[in-house]
Design an enzyme around this catalytic site. Structure first.
Site, PDB file in Angstrom:
ATOM      1  N   GLY A 119       0.805  -1.213   0.000  1.00 46.20           N
ATOM      2  CA  GLY A 119       0.000   0.000   0.000  1.00 46.20           C
ATOM      3  C   GLY A 119       0.836   1.260   0.000  1.00 46.20           C
ATOM      4  O   GLY A 119       0.336   2.344   0.347  1.00 46.20           O
ATOM      5  N   GLY A 120       2.114   1.145  -0.399  1.00 45.77           N
ATOM      6  CA  GLY A 120       2.953   2.332  -0.509  1.00 45.77           C
ATOM      7  C   GLY A 120       3.206   3.032   0.805  1.00 45.77           C
ATOM      8  O   GLY A 120       3.556   4.214   0.817  1.00 45.77           O
ATOM      9  N   SER A 204       5.124  -5.359  -2.421  1.00 52.53           N
ATOM     10  CA  SER A 204       5.234  -3.927  -2.645  1.00 52.53           C
ATOM     11  C   SER A 204       5.804  -3.236  -1.399  1.00 52.53           C
ATOM     12  O   SER A 204       6.936  -3.520  -1.017  1.00 52.53           O
ATOM     13  CB  SER A 204       3.875  -3.365  -3.060  1.00 52.53           C
ATOM     14  OG  SER A 204       4.005  -2.095  -3.638  1.00 52.53           O
TER      15      SER A 204
END
Length: 543
Positions: A119-120, A204
């Site tokens: 989710g960055g 991520s």
């Protein structure tokens, strides 16, 4: 003998994992499922990070009397740009879920898969994944753990005010993750898991978190995990606390906090904070980056840039799977990008330390040769290729090469290239972290899943293959031991030539492609040339 058997049965009954698990600070009632899996959802692993605990390092959960229901997920953490009135999000969000085979006992010592969602660092983007698929694929021989951690300003606000405060802390999102890992060390045996065999998974920003835990405290091994599987490690711009001051000052000003700013920010409601929780440009950049709130160099938990940490060998030596998708940039870049100037502006917005000379060299390495797609600008795929390599593909190859260079044993890399017809038609190619649906099983993840992954469809074959490798790695720290029948042997990453030259190394990775072409491949010379430059500028552009 009869007395011995009676006592043995009695002890076994006591040792068996029951739906009600007593953790000392609380007791939770889990739910048994017909497929031989018991799950406990929404358990607190830390105190609610609200009020005076906002912007503080995670604290132990409070003691609660009685038996608490653990039949539904806890709230996910508030994300940047999200409304505070969403029903499933809250600032009170530090919850953990455990999935375990129903047959497990407190003596089972099953390997544990601890998944860090992405989710960055601005969202909980992969919350509430269901562990049933992986447990079933492992022949009911693993325990799966998922959890939430603070993101956005709640997890990554940094400034001198926070650093100097005895009640506040920076990098709290990462500290939440370590708090959850410490919870696993203390309690997972009660669910049938082995605290001495915890494997980190993540995608991520979750994979970026794994890289940061491998290098945390200068590579200090606190015994929290024994292996890692990272999907699409992400190297964003990393600032120091001092360089992050502008973010804090702007946030405080928006909220009308001009004096005693930390106390003022803590006095605001989550609704007030969310009304002003949106990104601003980096100094010198034209537009806000995709993800502004990020971990910062605090000279403690994070002591160096990630490129520099791995380059110097300052990381924990454990077996590693690391890889990326062929087209990791397509879902992030502006679809309407129609010129070289727009492409360079986007890249500079994400990496503000890029110089004009560096951008010029990137333009040469990533010429605009198309192809073109409907409803897209003529430079969209060019900027997608450059961004995907800078942020994902090249950092992941660098980490694998650094592990090899420093003598790491157990070092596997992959490229995921399983094409979904709809995604291909949209021009997305094989996009960022699409392999999650194959690893977990398409019915066990949230959000959009390619139709071709469903049972009986063209890409359903990849699910047992991916689950075989991943559950084998979780169980044996080697993707090959329990791989699916007929799946190829997954060789380790790098084999040096006789002269030992890095320029002449052979980089081997698994290519997940089609049923008859999934096998080992050598990283091509053009990819290596682009990534050599990306890796060369990684430290100057603060990755």
């Amino acid at each position: 003998m009869a007395l011995y058997l009676f006592l043995l049965c009695l002890f076994s009954a006591v040792a068996a994992v029951q739906p009600t698990v007593k953790l000392g600070y609380a007791s939770y009632q889990g739910v048994k499922h017909s497929k031989g899996i018991t799950q406990w959802l929404g358990m607190r692993y830390a105190a609610a990070p609200v009020g005076e605990l906002r912007f503080a390092a995670p604290q132990d959960p409070p003691t609660v009397a009685g038996i608490l229901a653990a039949g539904k997920h806890g709230h996910t953490c508030l994300g940047t740009g999200e409304s505070s009135d969403r029903l499933l999000t809250s600032e009170d969000c530090l919850f953990i879920d455990v999935y375990s085979p129903t047959h497990a006992t407190i003596e089972s010592n099953l390997p544990v898969y601890f998944f860090i969602q992405g989710g960055g660092f601005n969202y909980n983007a992969n919350a509430n994944y269901n562990g049933h698929g992986l447990i079933t694929a492992s022949d009911n021989q693993i325990v799966v753990v998922t959890f939430n951690y603070r993101v956005g300003p709640y997890g990554f606000l940094a400034s001198r005010e926070i650093h100097d405060s005895p009640t506040a802390s920076v990098n709290n999102g990462l500290k939440d993750q370590r708090k959850a890992l410490e919870w696993v060390q203390r309690y997972i045996h009660l669910f049938g898991g082995d605290p001495n065999h915890v494997v980190l998974g993540g995608n991520s920003a979750g994979a970026a978190s794994i890289a940061l835990h491998l290098t945390a405290f200068g590579g200090r091994n606190d015994g929290l995990f024994v292996g890692v599987a990272a999907e699409s490690v992400s190297f964003a711009t990393m600032l120091t606390i001092e360089e992050s001051q502008y973010q804090y000052d702007t946030f405080a000003t928006r909220l009308g906090c001009t004096e005693d700013t930390l106390d003022c920010l803590r006095s605001k409601s989550a609704t007030e904070l969310q009304a002003h929780n949106h990104n601003i440009p980096y100094p010198g950049a034209q537009n806000p980056p995709l993800f502004m709130w990020n971990p910062v160099i605090d000279h403690d938990l994070i002591q160096n840039l990630t490129y520099a940490a791995f380059d110097s060998g300052s990381f924990i030596r454990v077996p590693v799977i690391m890889g990326d998708d062929t087209n990791g940039g397509t879902i992030f870049t502006p679809r309407g990008t129609s010129s070289l100037t727009q492409s360079n502006t986007f890249l500079h917005n994400q990496f503000p330390y890029l110089t004009l000379d560096q951008l010029k060299r990137l333009d040469e390495l990533y010429p605009n040769h198309g192809p073109q797609f409907p409803n897209s600008g003529t430079w969209w795929r060019q900027v997608s290729n450059a961004y995907g390599d800078l942020r994902y593909m090249c950092p992941n190859l660098f980490v694998s090469s650094a592990l090899s260079r420093h003598g790491q044993q157990g070092n596997w890399n992959y490229r995921y290239n399983v094409e979904d017809p709809t995604q291909m038609a949209q021009g997305l190619g094989v996009p960022h972290t699409v392999e999650l649906a194959a690893i977990w099983g398409p019915e066990n993840v949230q959000g959009s899943v390619p139709e071709s992954y469903q049972a009986g469809k063209s890409n359903a074959w990849i699910i047992p293959v991916m689950q075989g490798y991943w559950t084998s790695f979780i169980r044996a720290l080697d993707p090959n031991v329990y791989r699916a029948e007929g799946a190829p042997v997954w060789d380790e990453f790098t084999t040096e030539t006789q002269d030992g030259s890095a320029e002449e190394e052979v980089w081997n990775r698994m290519l997940f492609d089609k049923p008859h072409t999934t096998n080992m491949e050598q990283v091509g010379t053009s990819t290596r040339a682009r990534c050599r430059y990306s890796n060369e500028i990684g430290i100057p552009i603060r990755q």
